[in-house]
Design a protein around this motif. Structure first.
Motif, PDB file in Angstrom:
ATOM      1  N   ASP A 164      -3.338  -3.681 -11.427  1.00 25.68           N
ATOM      2  CA  ASP A 164      -3.798  -4.948 -10.857  1.00 25.68           C
ATOM      3  C   ASP A 164      -5.311  -5.093 -10.998  1.00 25.68           C
ATOM      4  N   ALA A 165      -6.049  -4.039 -10.684  1.00 25.02           N
ATOM      5  CA  ALA A 165      -7.506  -4.089 -10.796  1.00 25.02           C
ATOM      6  C   ALA A 165      -7.936  -4.314 -12.249  1.00 25.02           C
ATOM      7  N   THR A 187      -6.244  -5.827 -14.672  1.00 22.84           N
ATOM      8  CA  THR A 187      -5.934  -7.184 -15.121  1.00 22.84           C
ATOM      9  C   THR A 187      -6.799  -8.222 -14.404  1.00 22.84           C
ATOM     10  N   ARG A 188      -7.155  -7.977 -13.161  1.00 25.36           N
ATOM     11  CA  ARG A 188      -8.042  -8.912 -12.435  1.00 25.36           C
ATOM     12  C   ARG A 188      -9.448  -8.894 -13.002  1.00 25.36           C
ATOM     13  N   SER A 189      -9.896  -7.759 -13.486  1.00 25.34           N
ATOM     14  CA  SER A 189     -11.276  -7.656 -13.968  1.00 25.34           C
ATOM     15  C   SER A 189     -11.481  -8.390 -15.291  1.00 25.34           C
ATOM     16  N   THR A 190     -10.420  -8.762 -15.974  1.00 20.17           N
ATOM     17  CA  THR A 190     -10.559  -9.456 -17.261  1.00 20.17           C
ATOM     18  C   THR A 190     -10.192 -10.934 -17.170  1.00 20.17           C
ATOM     19  N   ARG A 191      -9.862 -11.402 -15.986  1.00 19.67           N
ATOM     20  CA  ARG A 191      -9.495 -12.821 -15.836  1.00 19.67           C
ATOM     21  C   ARG A 191     -10.712 -13.695 -15.765  1.00 19.67           C
TER      22      ARG A 191
END
Length: 113
Positions: free
Chosen positions: A106-107, A109-113
């Motif tokens: 999750d971390a 994928t969130r960091s590349t949004r």
């Protein structure tokens, strides 16, 4: 999921797949890079130490073809955090729980949004 350890690779792929995420597995960097001909990963989870390219090197090679690809690098090496931070990728210390695995994914994928 890229890991030369069969049990780790298959277990992680199974639990991620059970959560509804399509998964592909590779034993090493050669298989992982070759799979890009038919697989477009949403995140890569790789072991740090493998035959061929290590996990940090693999993530770099994958990102050359897929810039911004989220990544989680797993390792049992306590001194590896500095290597992983140079990539950058999420760090996941072995052994890990399923909650820790999903939090790292999750971390990443969130960091590349």
């Amino acid at each position: 999921m890229v890991d030369d350890n069969d049990a780790t690779r298959e277990t992680v792929a199974l639990v991620v797949g059970d959560e509804g995420h399509p998964t592909a597995v590779a034993r090493d960097s050669t298989e992982a890079l070759a799979s890009l001909d038919w697989v477009r990963p949403w995140v890569v989870v790789a072991d740090l130490q493998m035959p061929g390219l290590d996990g940090d090197q693999l993530v770099g090679a994958l990102r050359e073809r897929m810039p911004g690809l989220p990544a989680v690098i797993m390792t049992g090496r306590p001194d590896a955090r500095d290597l992983i931070e140079a990539v950058p990728a999420q760090y996941l210390a072995k052994p890990f729980s399923l909650d820790q695995l999903f939090a790292a994914i999750d971390a990443a994928t969130r960091s590349t949004r």
